[in-house]
Structure formats: C-alpha cells, structure tokens
Design a protein around this motif. Structure first.
Motif, short mmCIF file in Angstrom:
data_model
loop_
_atom_site.label_atom_id
_atom_site.label_comp_id
_atom_site.label_asym_id
_atom_site.label_seq_id
_atom_site.Cartn_x
_atom_site.Cartn_y
_atom_site.Cartn_z
N ALA A 176 0.78 -1.13 0.01
CA ALA A 176 -0.07 -0.01 0.11
C ALA A 176 0.93 1.19 0.12
N GLY A 177 2.16 1.16 0.63
CA GLY A 177 2.89 2.51 0.55
C GLY A 177 3.43 2.74 -0.44
N LEU A 178 3.93 1.68 -1.45
CA LEU A 178 4.39 1.88 -2.71
C LEU A 178 3.25 2.31 -3.57
N LEU A 179 2.13 1.69 -3.41
CA LEU A 179 0.99 2.32 -4.38
C LEU A 179 0.72 3.87 -3.92
N ALA A 180 0.94 3.99 -2.76
CA ALA A 180 0.48 5.49 -2.47
C ALA A 180 1.61 6.33 -3.09
N THR A 181 2.75 5.97 -3.14
CA THR A 181 3.87 6.61 -3.62
C THR A 181 3.61 6.71 -5.31
N MET A 182 3.22 5.89 -6.01
CA MET A 182 2.99 5.81 -7.39
C MET A 182 1.87 6.82 -7.51
N ARG A 183 0.66 6.70 -6.91
CA ARG A 183 -0.43 7.58 -6.96
C ARG A 183 0.09 9.04 -6.79
N ASP A 184 0.93 9.37 -5.97
CA ASP A 184 1.37 10.82 -5.82
C ASP A 184 2.17 11.19 -6.90
N SER A 185 3.06 10.21 -7.16
CA SER A 185 4.06 10.59 -8.50
C SER A 185 3.27 10.82 -9.84
N ALA A 186 2.22 10.06 -9.89
CA ALA A 186 1.39 10.38 -11.11
C ALA A 186 0.70 11.44 -11.21
N ARG A 187 0.13 11.99 -10.12
CA ARG A 187 -0.51 12.94 -9.82
C ARG A 187 0.74 14.17 -10.00
N THR A 188 1.79 14.22 -9.58
CA THR A 188 2.56 15.12 -9.78
C THR A 188 2.93 15.18 -11.42
N LEU A 189 3.18 14.07 -12.09
CA LEU A 189 3.49 14.13 -13.29
C LEU A 189 2.59 14.59 -14.02
N VAL A 190 1.13 14.61 -13.87
CA VAL A 190 0.28 15.06 -14.46
C VAL A 190 -0.06 16.74 -14.24
N SER A 191 0.38 17.10 -13.17
CA SER A 191 0.41 18.30 -12.97
C SER A 191 1.50 19.24 -13.74
N ALA A 236 10.38 16.40 -13.37
CA ALA A 236 11.62 15.78 -12.73
C ALA A 236 11.37 15.35 -11.25
N SER A 237 10.74 16.03 -10.74
CA SER A 237 10.29 15.50 -9.23
C SER A 237 9.37 14.34 -9.14
N ALA A 238 8.49 14.08 -10.20
CA ALA A 238 7.85 12.94 -10.37
C ALA A 238 8.71 11.69 -10.54
N LEU A 239 9.80 12.10 -11.34
CA LEU A 239 10.59 10.93 -11.87
C LEU A 239 11.49 10.46 -10.68
N GLU A 240 12.11 11.67 -9.94
CA GLU A 240 12.82 11.12 -8.58
C GLU A 240 11.99 10.63 -7.59
N SER A 241 10.61 10.58 -7.49
CA SER A 241 9.86 10.05 -6.47
C SER A 241 9.74 8.71 -6.76
N ALA A 242 9.56 8.31 -8.16
CA ALA A 242 9.54 6.79 -8.44
C ALA A 242 10.77 6.32 -8.66
N ARG A 243 11.93 6.78 -8.79
CA ARG A 243 13.15 6.42 -8.89
C ARG A 243 13.59 6.06 -7.35
N GLY A 244 13.07 6.93 -6.12
CA GLY A 244 13.57 6.29 -4.92
C GLY A 244 12.61 5.41 -4.45
N THR A 245 11.92 4.38 -5.01
CA THR A 245 11.26 3.31 -4.62
C THR A 245 12.09 1.99 -4.20
N GLN A 246 12.94 1.81 -4.93
CA GLN A 246 13.76 0.46 -5.06
C GLN A 246 13.80 -0.03 -3.77
N GLU A 247 14.33 0.57 -2.60
CA GLU A 247 14.54 0.27 -1.32
C GLU A 247 13.13 -0.32 -0.76
N ALA A 248 11.92 0.54 -0.91
CA ALA A 248 10.75 0.04 -0.47
C ALA A 248 10.21 -1.09 -1.19
#
Length: 367
Positions: A179-194, A205-217
């Motif tokens: 659920a935490g990962l899916l929430a991150t993707m939700r927020d990243s998608a919204r940022t990307l659209v904006s 770029a901030s949306a891309l950076e957020s998605a790139r930071g998910t590997q540890e999770a």
C-alpha cells in the motif's frame, strides 16, 4: 485511543515520526528476540546444566532478527557456522595454543570450510566469530566445545518455537509495504500530470525522482512478503492465512514492473517537456486516471477480507482506464509520444495483474 495516538504521531516532526513508526512496527520482532534469548538461556542452564551458555541467547537473537524473511535459513546457517567455528577452534587451539598467528589460522580455516559448504553470508561470519571466541576467551577442547554447539542448536530451535507461538501477523507488513508503494505511485502520477499540464520540467523531474526512490521500498516489500509466507508456514495460528498471503505475494512482480514502467514514462515525459514537445491531452488525462487507479489499488491492498474495494472493484476501474488507452490515439504521433503510450499500456497490464487478473486476461483488455 488509537485515533488520539495517530493524531499525536502525525503532529511530530517528520524525522521523529518516521523513527517512531519504525520502532512501532519492530516492537513484535523485538519482543520475540527478548523472549527467545531469555528462554534459550533458561533451557540451557536449567535443563541441560550448562554453566555459561551464552551461545544459546546469541543464536536465538541472530536466528530471529528484526527481518521476517528467511528465519529458517538463518537458524540453520547460525547453528552450522557456530559448530564449524567451535570444532576448528577447539581442534587447533588445543594443539597449537593461542596467539596472533593462531587466531589468523583459526579464522582462515573456519571461513574456508564454511564457504566450501555453503554460499550464504552468515555461516562464514559465525564460523569466524565462534573460532575467535574459542581461540581467545574460552577454554578449548572436551565437553565445553560440545556444550557450545548444543547451546547454538538450543537457541536456533527456541527462536523457531517463538515464531510459531508469538508470530507477527504475516499479512500486515506485506499489505502495508504494498500500500505504501502504491501511494507513492499515486502521488508521483498526480505530480507528473500536474507538470505535464503546466509544461514545468522541474515538476515532471520531481515525479521521476520520487519513482526512482522506491527501490528500497520494493526490496523491503519482497522481503516482508517472503517472511509473511514463512510465518504462515511455521505458525499454526496463521495456517488459514496461506491463501491470502499467496494472493498478496503474487502482486510483488506486477507492482515492481508498474513502478519500472512509470519511471520510463516519466523519463520520456521529462525529455518531451524539456524540448517543449507537448504530450497529447488525451494521454495526460489517462495518466490522471492512472493516478486515481493507483489509489483504488492502495485501498484494495489495505482493505480487510470482505471490505471494499476488493480486486473486482479495482479491476473494473482499471478496465475503464484501459479502454481509453487506445493505440489509435498515437497513430499519427511522434516517436516519443508513441513510446509513452506503449509504456502506459504496459503499465496498465501490470496494474490489472495487481488487481488479480492473469497476464493473458490483462493483455486482452488492451487489445
């Protein structure tokens, strides 16, 4: 009381809140380690009559740890490593004595034997540390060496018994991680659209950076899913959760793939925005729908059995989005726009699989 605690936690500074949550989620494993250490010591002293069985609590704690995954393997590796170190240390020190070069020889031989027997990282370390203890602090030879090997076995067995009797809820961590990962993707998608709608490359770029930071999770999610399935195998209290754990674990690859596809989409979108190349509004609208679909998947993941939304609800939402992602939208588009649509359709397949569809059924939805 729970709502009050949650409000107090949310009112803390973010670094403190993160640490408190980490501690809260680790309370059960910490309790397991504490109980196992005390029980292993008591058993070794009072039942087996060993005067100083410090290998027993050490083995119990190391075999459990704070991570839920591979506890069976950790226990076996621990006992094997301790046994190898004790046997080699006892054999050599009783013959050649103790000193600088003797310690070097004990460590080298113990680790060499351990590496020869197994490629895991724990056995060589335990073999080396046990050999050093024998070579420096403990009297070698005789019954003492045998007792130390028995103590390690006691600790490993007690650790597994504690897991069976006082288990962590095997589904809780896995659901929380997903659920935490899916929430991150939700927020990243919204940022990307904006960012795409505003033509702002920094926001994209901030949306891309957020998605790139998910590997540890993602790695933590996979480990907790494996650990949850292990707990449901060991503990009779959670045998009835095996089927549910299997369904949750089946989402690991689709979630991972969806995140990877989103990174590609965001990277291509960033390049287009930096070049001043607009992305078709219909595609941006689909990305906005994808963001809301990630939220539905998140709610599905944390919903308890029988609650909504379930997999069928999430699949209905995603099918609606998938019907909009027609290949004809990019029939006369640039290469970059076509590539974005291709990755978007691939990501929708992954999301449909998170909702429980087989890959063939998910692909058929997008034909």
């Amino acid at each position: 009381m729970t709502d009050w605690l949650r409000r107090r936690l949310n009112g803390l500074p973010p670094p403190v809140r993160q640490r408190v949550r980490r501690l809260w989620l680790s309370l059960v494993p910490i309790g397991q380690c504490a109980i196992a250490a005390g029980a292993a010591w008591w058993i070794a002293v009072n039942i087996f009559g060993h005067p100083q069985p410090f290998f027993a609590p050490i083995a119990a704690v190391v075999s459990l740890g704070l991570s839920l995954g591979k506890r069976w393997r950790r226990s076996v590796e621990l006992v094997a490593g301790v046994t190898i170190g004790i046997l080699i240390g006892d054999l050599l020190v009783s013959q050649i004595g103790s000193g600088t070069w003797q310690i070097m020889l004990v460590v080298a031989l113990a680790m060499a034997v351990a590496v020869f027997l197994d490629n895991g990282p724990l056995i060589p370390m335990q073999a080396a540390s046990s050999g050093v203890l024998v070579a420096t602090l403990l009297p070698p030879g005789g019954v003492g060496g045998f007792h130390r090997a028995i103590d390690a076995l006691i600790g490993g067995v007690v650790g597994m018994i504690i897991v069976a009797l006082f288990p962590v809820n095997p589904a809780h961590r896995a659901r929380r991680d997903a659920a935490g990962l899916l929430a991150t993707m939700r927020d990243s998608a919204r940022t990307l659209v904006s960012g795409l709608r505003e033509g702002d490359a920094d926001v994209v770029a901030s949306a891309l950076e957020s998605a790139r930071g998910t590997q540890e999770a993602i790695n933590e999610m996979r480990a907790d899913m494996r650990g949850g399935r292990e707990v449901s195998t060991i503990s009779p209290l959670y045998w009835n959760a095996r089927e549910r754990l299997a369904r949750i674990s089946a989402t690991a690859d689709p979630i991972d793939n969806a995140v990877r596809n989103f990174r590609i989409i965001a990277r291509r979108a960033l390049g287009m925005t930096q070049r001043g190349e607009p992305l078709r509004p219909e595609i941006v609208d689909i990305l906005a729908d994808v963001g809301e679909a990630f939220e539905v998947l998140r709610e599905m993941m944390i919903a308890k059995p029988g609650e909504e939304p379930d997999q069928a609800d999430a699949a209905r939402v995603l099918r609606t989005v998938a019907r909009k992602a027609k290949a004809e939208l990019v029939s006369d588009s640039t290469l970059s726009e076509t590539a974005v649509m291709a990755e978007l359709r691939s990501m929708l397949i992954d999301m449909l699989m998170i909702a429980g569809l087989r890959r063939s059924s998910a692909m058929a939805t997008l034909r």
